[in-house]
Write an enzyme that holds these catalytic residues in place. Structure first.
Site, PDB file in Angstrom:
ATOM      1  N   SER A 109       1.083  -1.652   0.001  1.00 20.73           N
ATOM      2  CA  SER A 109      -0.097   0.332   0.101  1.00 20.73           C
ATOM      3  C   SER A 109       1.076   1.369  -0.003  1.00 20.73           C
ATOM      4  O   SER A 109       0.759   2.192  -0.323  1.00 20.73           O
ATOM      5  CB  SER A 109      -0.668  -0.039   1.427  1.00 20.73           C
ATOM      6  N   LYS A 112      -0.355   4.267  -2.332  1.00 19.04           N
ATOM      7  CA  LYS A 112      -0.748   4.643  -2.459  1.00 19.04           C
ATOM      8  C   LYS A 112      -0.303   6.451  -2.532  1.00 19.04           C
ATOM      9  O   LYS A 112      -1.342   7.180  -1.975  1.00 19.04           O
ATOM     10  CB  LYS A 112      -1.478   4.689  -1.024  1.00 19.04           C
ATOM     11  N   SER A 164      -6.035   3.776   4.721  1.00 17.94           N
ATOM     12  CA  SER A 164      -5.285   3.354   3.353  1.00 17.94           C
ATOM     13  C   SER A 164      -6.262   2.277   2.630  1.00 17.94           C
ATOM     14  O   SER A 164      -5.844   1.384   2.233  1.00 17.94           O
ATOM     15  CB  SER A 164      -3.956   1.937   3.972  1.00 17.94           C
ATOM     16  N   LYS A 271       3.233   6.569   4.633  1.00 15.13           N
ATOM     17  CA  LYS A 271       1.944   5.639   4.486  1.00 15.13           C
ATOM     18  C   LYS A 271       3.009   4.169   5.060  1.00 15.13           C
ATOM     19  O   LYS A 271       4.385   3.915   4.697  1.00 15.13           O
ATOM     20  CB  LYS A 271       2.140   5.271   2.915  1.00 15.13           C
TER      21      LYS A 271
END
Length: 431
Positions: A109, A112, A164, A271
């Site tokens: 993720s 992202k 997320s 992140k």
């Protein structure tokens, strides 16, 4: 230190002011203060060297900052549990630590970061859309979207960077790219624009695909670039956010999965990520005393401790150096104005450098020989450029500290001023 006198910006002349302009020009030529050349950069005029000066670095440009390995650090970097890792000084791109940083790996993720960056750069984040079943039908983590929900692009941004949400990523992709495939092309185009040559995207969320990969180095450069976007940074640095979406919209609070925001002082993003194939992935950023670090670990069982140790090491290698903004002159001559000169100023700044670098900095000062009216307070009239080992690392603007208005129409007064300057010039020549 070097001083470069640049040809003043030439406006369409007011013929009624020619005597005053001519006087200023003659004075400048007669005293050797101006280089009469049409070149973009006149020859350098060397003066006494002033080592150890520094300036604030500028914002990121259109490409991600190039990563550069640093030699001769004052301590050995810590070991990490990660398969691949990197620690980057964000403004300079200097690599303070690396481990398999150029190996292509899945990133889960942390994908992202790119999806959110494209959304943040789109702008108009308060604009809303209504989700479709295709947008929200995706496995994995979620911000709780359902088909028919009304949601703003602002909330999609926070849904990706805090919760997320794969549903937020899919919704963003279809809304911006028309389809998941179309958005993947947008992601890869942006990666190419930023110079991320070992990165390829297939999904907007980071779900596994053999052709979906990056490197720790590329991911760090992407994060450093993304954190220059104020909307992206605001979301990535938020520990929680209260949003409003649904059918009908209602308020709900999302918490950030990035535990470093609470665990490590100065953390500002960015992140987390996890799949069984990629393992635990983490991209983080922290600031202290004007320095910003970016840390990346891919497939790291002990990522939280890895990042804390990396940040402790990185900040121990840096120092905050004050900017020397002294100038060889405190004012510039003004032609055809209500005052003969205008004072100069440079706003004090500081710069984060590796220990020992400040002594190797050099600077060049760029100033015109004189200015034309009108001159506004705060107007940029020159600059100081700072170089480390021959590479420009910073620029500081030189500003006019006051205002000078044009002289009112007075032909007799202008002629008298012309003769005054000519006598001054001739007097200096005789002596």
């Amino acid at each position: 230190m070097y001083i470069v006198h640049r040809r003043p910006h030439l406006k369409k002349p007011d013929l009624r002011r020619l005597p005053a302009l001519a006087a200023a020009l003659l004075l400048a030529v007669g005293t050797g203060a101006v280089c009469l050349t049409m070149a973009n950069e006149p020859p350098l005029l060397p003066t006494t060297a002033q080592p150890g000066t520094v300036a604030a670095r500028g914002a990121a440009g259109s490409a991600a900052k190039e990563a550069v390995k640093v030699e001769g650090l004052s301590a050995n970097p810590p070991g990490v549990s990660a398969k691949a890792a990197i620690l980057l000084e964000a403004s300079s791109g200097k690599i303070l630590m690396e481990k398999n940083a150029y190996e292509r790996l899945p990133m889960a993720s942390t994908t992202k970061i790119m999806t959110s960056l494209l959304l943040a750069e789109r702008g108009n984040l308060e604009e809303t859309l209504v989700t479709t079943r295709q947008m929200v039908t995706v496995e994995g983590s979620s911000m709780g979207l359902q088909a028919g929900d009304t949601v703003s692009y602002h909330d999609l941004l926070y849904g990706m960077l805090l919760a997320s949400g794969n549903d937020a990523a899919n919704t963003t992709a279809i809304a911006l790219g028309g389809s998941l495939t179309g958005f993947a092309q947008m992601m890869n185009d942006k990666a190419a624009e930023l110079g991320l040559t070992s990165t390829h995207f297939v999904t907007p969320s980071g779900l596994d695909d053999p052709e979906h990969y990056t490197t720790a180095c590329d991911l760090a450069r992407l994060a450093a670039y993304a954190m220059e976007n104020p909307d992206f940074k605001a979301a990535a640095s938020s520990k929680s956010a209260t949003l409003c979406y649904g059918n009908p919209p209602y308020k709900r609070t999302l918490s950030n999965h990035n535990k470093l925001l609470a665990r490590y002082e100065g953390t500002i993003g960015v992140k987390t990520g996890f799949t069984k194939k990629s393992g635990r992935c983490l991209v983080s950023s922290a600031e202290r005393d004007g320095a910003r670090l970016i840390a990346v670990t891919l497939n790291a069982p002990d990522d939280w401790n890895d990042h804390e140790n990396l940040f402790n090491f990185g900040f121990s290698q840096l120092e905050n150096a004050e900017l020397d903004v002294s100038l060889p002159v405190d004012s510039l001559q003004v032609a055809g104005g209500s005052a003969d000169r205008v004072a100069l100023q440079v706003i004090p700044q500081s710069l984060s450098l590796l220990k020992g670098e400040a002594a190797r900095l050099e600077r060049k000062i760029y100033l015109p020989a004189f200015l034309y009216t009108p001159v506004e307070a705060g107007q940029t009239v020159g600059r100081i450029e700072y170089y480390l080992d021959g590479e420009r690392v910073a620029t500081a603007e030189i500003l006019a500290a006051g205002q000078v208005a044009p002289l009112p129409e007075d032909p007799q007064g202008q002629r008298e001023k012309l003769f005054y300057w000519l006598f001054q010039l001739l007097g200096r020549s005789v002596r």
